[in-house]
Design an enzyme around this catalytic site. Structure first.
Site, PDB file in Angstrom:
ATOM      1  N   CYS A  93      36.182  17.381  14.483  1.00  0.00           N
ATOM      2  CA  CYS A  93      34.874  17.072  13.897  1.00  0.00           C
ATOM      3  C   CYS A  93      33.794  18.111  14.225  1.00  0.00           C
ATOM      4  O   CYS A  93      33.877  19.232  13.738  1.00  0.00           O
ATOM      5  CB  CYS A  93      34.468  15.675  14.330  1.00  0.00           C
ATOM      6  SG  CYS A  93      33.484  14.824  13.100  1.00  0.00           S
ATOM      7  N   HIS A 194      39.346  11.533  14.032  1.00  0.00           N
ATOM      8  CA  HIS A 194      39.290  11.073  15.417  1.00  0.00           C
ATOM      9  C   HIS A 194      39.704   9.623  15.437  1.00  0.00           C
ATOM     10  O   HIS A 194      40.374   9.164  14.530  1.00  0.00           O
ATOM     11  CB  HIS A 194      37.917  11.311  16.028  1.00  0.00           C
ATOM     12  CG  HIS A 194      36.788  10.999  15.140  1.00  0.00           C
ATOM     13  ND1 HIS A 194      36.420   9.717  14.840  1.00  0.00           N
ATOM     14  CD2 HIS A 194      35.962  11.806  14.435  1.00  0.00           C
ATOM     15  CE1 HIS A 194      35.379   9.767  14.025  1.00  0.00           C
ATOM     16  NE2 HIS A 194      35.091  11.002  13.751  1.00  0.00           N
TER      17      HIS A 194
HETATM   18  N1  GLN Z   1      27.608  17.710  12.209  1.00  0.00           N
HETATM   19  C1  GLN Z   1      28.527  16.706  12.062  1.00  0.00           C
HETATM   20  C2  GLN Z   1      28.508  15.963  10.741  1.00  0.00           C
HETATM   21  O1  GLN Z   1      28.921  16.541   9.793  1.00  0.00           O
HETATM   22  C3  GLN Z   1      28.979  15.940  13.188  1.00  0.00           C
HETATM   23  C4  GLN Z   1      30.337  15.467  12.971  1.00  0.00           C
HETATM   24  C5  GLN Z   1      30.853  14.686  14.105  1.00  0.00           C
HETATM   25  O2  GLN Z   1      31.307  15.248  15.100  1.00  0.00           O
HETATM   26  N2  GLN Z   1      30.788  13.399  13.940  1.00  0.00           N
HETATM   27  O3  GLN Z   1      28.122  14.822  10.623  1.00  0.00           O
END
Ligand code: GLN
Length: 248
Positions: A93, A194
């Site tokens: 992520c 995740h």
């Molecule tokens: N910047 C991120 C998003 O696109 C964060 C993603 C995450 O780690 N939940 O929302």
């Protein structure tokens, strides 16, 4: 064997129980008689290519990403060198986004990335949230499904010719349109999934352990199979939720 893991910025990028991924790797290594030594790597640590068999970086919000992006960028060259020499990576992520070329947030500000993955990410209006199911083929001829949960506003665009981690069977994936999820460069994998990811996808945990051991010894080991009955059930529950959610 001692497998050395470098956990990048664990105090900042750790949402969605990403630490559970480390717990799974440690147990599955121990059950095969290997020790997993996890070292936290932050801004003041030196990253020496060759020292770590696997790097792990978890998810975080834009705020945390902003806080660590410069320090992560400073490790960029060492990270790219390590991966070119066969170190494995799991990036999830927010960490996945920052290992690309850049992440452009909702204000249009650009966080420079590490440039390990051939991709960039742009924040969108609508968050992409829910269970995801992928089909992956990390080894030629071995198709596996990967089940997880996504929650991101960023749309990740792979460069022409870049290799995704998998094909989206259900859920949004990288950008909600391409039908692809994640990215792979050699032994490095990036993904939005995740949950945490590894407890419900033990085959991926073993793939990463195999790559880390291959980096350590120069040879791909054959890992002793484990009784994955419970893990298979967890995978099925998650996969069924994703299928119920439907296609892209
Ligand atoms: N910047 C991120 C998003 O696109 C964060 C993603 C995450 O780690 N939940 O929302």
């Amino acid at each position: 064997m001692r497998i050395v893991v470098g956990h990048l910025f664990p105090d900042y990028l750790n949402i969605y129980a990403d630490r559970g991924n480390m717990a799974v790797l440690a147990r599955r290594a121990a059950w095969r008689g290997h020790e997993l030594a996890v070292q936290a790597l932050g801004a003041s640590d030196e990253l020496r290519p060759g020292e770590h068999d696997l790097y792990y970086i978890g998810g975080g919000q834009d705020r945390e990403q902003e806080l660590i992006a410069p320090a992560l960028g400073a490790h960029g060259e060492a990270l790219r060198t390590a991966v070119a020499a066969g170190a494995a990576v799991l990036a999830v992520c927010g960490g996945y986004q920052l290992l690309g070329r850049f992440y452009r947030d909702r204000n249009g500000d650009e966080l420079p990335g590490v440039g390990l993955f051939p991709l960039h990410t742009v924040a969108g209006e609508r968050r992409m949230i829910g269970d995801v199911l992928l089909e992956c083929e990390l080894e030629p001829g071995e198709r596996r499904t990967l089940a997880g949960f996504e929650n991101h506003a960023g749309r990740t665009y792979l460069d022409e010719g870049a290799e995704p981690l998998g094909r989206v069977l259900a859920g949004h994936g990288n950008d909600g349109e391409s039908g692809y999820e994640g990215c792979r460069v050699g032994r490095a994998l990036g993904t939005y999934l995740h949950g945490p990811l590894l407890p419900r996808n033990p085959w991926l945990a073993d793939w990463l352990l195999t790559q880390a051991l291959a980096h350590r010894t120069g040879e791909e080991p054959v890992l002793k199979p484990l009784d994955d009955g419970l893990e298979a059930q967890a995978h099925e529950v998650s996969a069924a939720r994703a299928r119920a959610r439907g296609g892209r």
